[in-house]
Design an enzyme around this catalytic site. Structure first.
Site, PDB file in Angstrom:
ATOM      1  N   GLY A 129       0.838  -1.184   0.000  1.00  0.00           N
ATOM      2  CA  GLY A 129       0.000   0.000   0.000  1.00  0.00           C
ATOM      3  C   GLY A 129       0.877   1.237   0.000  1.00  0.00           C
ATOM      4  CE  LYS A 130       5.350   5.135  -0.338  1.00  0.00           C
ATOM      5  NZ  LYS A 130       6.553   4.431   0.136  1.00  0.00           N
TER       6      LYS A 130
END
Ligand code: NAD
Length: 455
Positions: A129-130
Site C-alpha cells: 500500500g502507499k
C-alpha cells in the site's frame, strides 16, 4: 514526483496485451504503467498465470479524500490525500505515507505496487500500500502539520486497521507524524485507547511502541545488500568510494553506516546543494548539520559531535556531483532522478537504488549499456518495511527486542532477499531488476496457487 516525465524499470518498450485488456492509458511515460510493464516482463520469464498478472496489474482499492484544515491565520485550506491498497494476498496492506507537493494518484499507485513486490521479495507477511497528502510540510507550522496529520488519519481511519492496512513514514513524514496518526486512530475506535490500535502504524517513536533500529533500518538494509553483493562485483567495502544523492533518512543512514565500515563517502547532494571531499565526508557531523540547517549546504563550517571540527567539504555543481568518480552511487532522494542525462554522467561501477524508482527506463538502459550494475530498489530499500514488520510483531506480543536482535534479524532478511535475487538472475539470465521481480512474483504466484480466487 511527476508522472509526466519518464519512468522506472522496464527494459522493454513493447506494450503487453494485458494493458489493452485492462484498458490502460497508452502513456508509456506514466510511472504506474512502467512499473506494471516491468512486472509483466518478469512474469513472462516464469510463465505466471494470467489471472495473477491481471490482479497485480491493478490496485485493489484507490482511496482519495479531501479534508479541510484550519491554518494558523484562521482560514481553512482544503487538502487532498490518497491511500492506495494494491494487494493483500500475502498479508495486510503495508506502506508509507508521504507529504509532498508533487503527490499524484498514479505515482502513489506505483509506489503501492512496489511495496507488494518488496514485501514479497523480502518475505515479510504483508501486501502493498502507499499513501500521501499533496502538501509541502516545510511550509506548515508544527500546529498545522499536526492538524493535517490528524485530519487525514481521521478521514481514512475506517479504511485501514492494524490487521488490514498499516501505514508508515515516507518522504516528508517521520516518527512524530506516526505518533499523531496512531493516537488519532486509537481515539476513533470504540475500544478507545486499546493498545491494539498502536499496530495501525509503524515507524512510531520508541517511547510509543516503536522499534529500536527502525529509524536507520532502510539505510542499514542498503548496506546489508551491498556487503552481500559487492564481493561479486570485486569491490571491497573498506576503502570504497561512494556518492549519495539525498541526505535524508535513507541516504544519511546508509552514508553513516558505510563510513563506519571504512568506506569513503566523497560526495552528496540534496535539495540545498552538492558537496564533495575526496578524503571522505564526516557523515555523522553532516547529519547533525542537516538537522540544524535543513540541508547539506554550508557543511564545511560546521562542527562535529564532541565539539571536534568536521572535515570540510567543497561546494560543487550538480554536474560535478554526478561526475564524481566513485565505486558505488546511491540514489536516495526522489523518484525518476536518474534519467539518461544523469546516467551518462555517472562515473561508477554499481548503482544501489535506495530511493523508490529512482532510475528511468532510458537511464536504466544507458547504465546497462555502460556496464554499470544496478541493484534494484525493491531489494536495496526493503530494510525499512522489514523492521516495520518487526515493530508490528513486537507491538502484537508486547515484548520488545534489543537493537542487536533487530539488526541481526534485518540482516538475515536482507541477505536472503539478495541471494534470492542473485539466484533468479543466474537461473533466468536477466538483469538484477527483473531478477528481483521474478523472485518476488514466484512467491505471490505460489500464494495465489494455494489460496485460489474467491469464490
Ligand atoms: P527524506 O525526506 O528523509 O529525504 C529525502 C532527501 O531527498 C532529502 O535529503 C532531500 O533534500 C533530497 N531531495 C529532495 N529533492 C531533491 C532534489 N531535487 N535534488 C536532490 N536532493 C533532493 O526521505 P527518505 O525517507 O530518506 O526517502 C527517500 C527515498 O527512499 C524515497 O524514494 C522513499 O520513498 C524511499 N524509501 C524510504 C524509506 C524510509 O524508511 N524512509 C523506506 C523505503 C524507501
Amino acid at each position: 514526483m511527476s508522472t509526466a516525465a519518464t519512468n522506472q524499470a522496464s527494459t522493454t518498450t513493447k506494450r503487453d496485451p494485458v494493458f489493452d485488456e485492462l484498458d490502460f492509458p497508452s502513456d508509456p511515460n506514466n510511472l504506474y504503467t512502467q512499473t506494471v510493464a516491468t512486472m509483466l516482463e518478469a512474469a513472462d520469464h516464469i510463465d505466471i498465470r494470467h489471472r495473477v498478472k491481471i490482479i497485480l496489474a491493478q490496485p485493489k482499492n484507490e482511496i482519495m479524500v479531501h479534508f479541510p484544515v484550519r491554518m494558523d491565520d484562521g482560514h481553512h485550506r482544503l487538502f487532498k490525500g490518497y491511500r492506495v491498497q494494491h494487494n493483500n494476498a500475502c498479508g495486510p496492506y503495508k506502506g508509507g505515507i508521504r507529504f509532498h507537493e508533487d503527490v499524484h494518484l498514479d505515482d502513489v499507485k506505483a509506489l503501492a505496487f512496489l511495496m507488494t513486490m518488496k514485501c514479497s521479495l523480502v518475505r515479510v507477511p504483508y501486501g502493498g500500500g502507499k499513501g500521501g497528502i499533496k502538501c509541502n510540510p516545510r511550509e506548515l507550522s508544527p500546529g498545522e502539520l499536526e492538524r493535517v496529520s490528524r485530519r487525514f488519519m481521521s478521514a481514512i481511519s475506517t479504511m485501514i486497521g492494524p490487521d488490514y492496512d498499516i501505514p508508515a513514514p515516507d518522504v516528508g513524514t517521520n516518527a512524530q507524524v506516526m505518533a499523531w496518526f496512531a493516537d488519532t486512530y486509537m481515539m476513533s475506535q470504540e475500544s478507545g485507547n486499546s493498545n491494539d490500535g498502536l499496530r495501525v502504524v509503524t515507524g512510531k517513536p520508541v517511547q510509543m511502541g516503536g522499534s529500536l533500529g527502525r529509524e536507520k533500518a532502510t539505510g542499514q538494509g542498503v548496506v546489508d545488500v551491498l556487503v552481500e553483493m559487492l564481493p561479486e562485483e570485486g569491490i571491497p567495502v573498506e576503502g570504497m568510494r561512494v556518492s549519495v544523492l539525498g541526505f535524508g533518512n535513507v541516504g544519511s543512514w546508509a552514508a553513516r553506516i558505510l563510513q563506519d565500515l571504512g568506506a569513503k563517502v566523497v560526495a552528496t547532494m540534496d535539495h540545498t546543494g552538492a558537496i564533495r571531499n575526496d578524503e571522505g565526508l564526516d557523515c555523522h557531523a553532516l547529519a547533525e548539520h542537516c538537522v540544524k540547517t535543513g540541508g547539506v549546504k554550508g557543511f564545511g563550517a560546521s562542527t562535529g559531535s564532541g565539539g571536534s571540527t568536521a572535515k570540510g567539504a567543497e561546494a560543487i555543481s550538480t554536474e560535478d556531483f554526478y561526475r564524481t568518480p566513485v565505486d558505488v552511487f546511491i540514489p536516495g532522494a526522489l523518484e525518476q532522478m536518474i534519467k539518461e542525462e544523469q546516467a551518462a554522467m555517472l562515473d561508477c561501477k554499481v548503482v544501489a537504488e535506495a530511493a523508490n524508482a529512482p532510475t528511468t527506463p532510458a537511464g536504466d538502459r544507458l547504465l546497462s549499456e555502460r556496464g554499470i550494475e544496478v541493484l534494484p530498489a525493491i531489494l536495496c530499500n526493503a530494510g525499512g518495511v522489514t523492521v516495520s514488520y518487526f515493530e508490528w510483531v513486537q507491538n502484537k506480543q508486547c515484548m520488545y527486542w534489543d537493537e542487536e536482535r533487530v539488526d541481526r534479524e534485518l540482516n538475515r532478511h536482507m541477505v536472503m532477499a539478495a541471494r534470492r535475487t542473485m539466484l533468479a538472475r543466474s537461473r533466468y539470465q536477466t538483469n538484477m531488476r527483473l531478477a528481483s521481480y521474478i523472485a518476488a512474483l514466484e512467491h505471490i504466484a505460489n500464494v495465489y496457487e494455494v489460496r485460489g480466487i474467491f469464490p
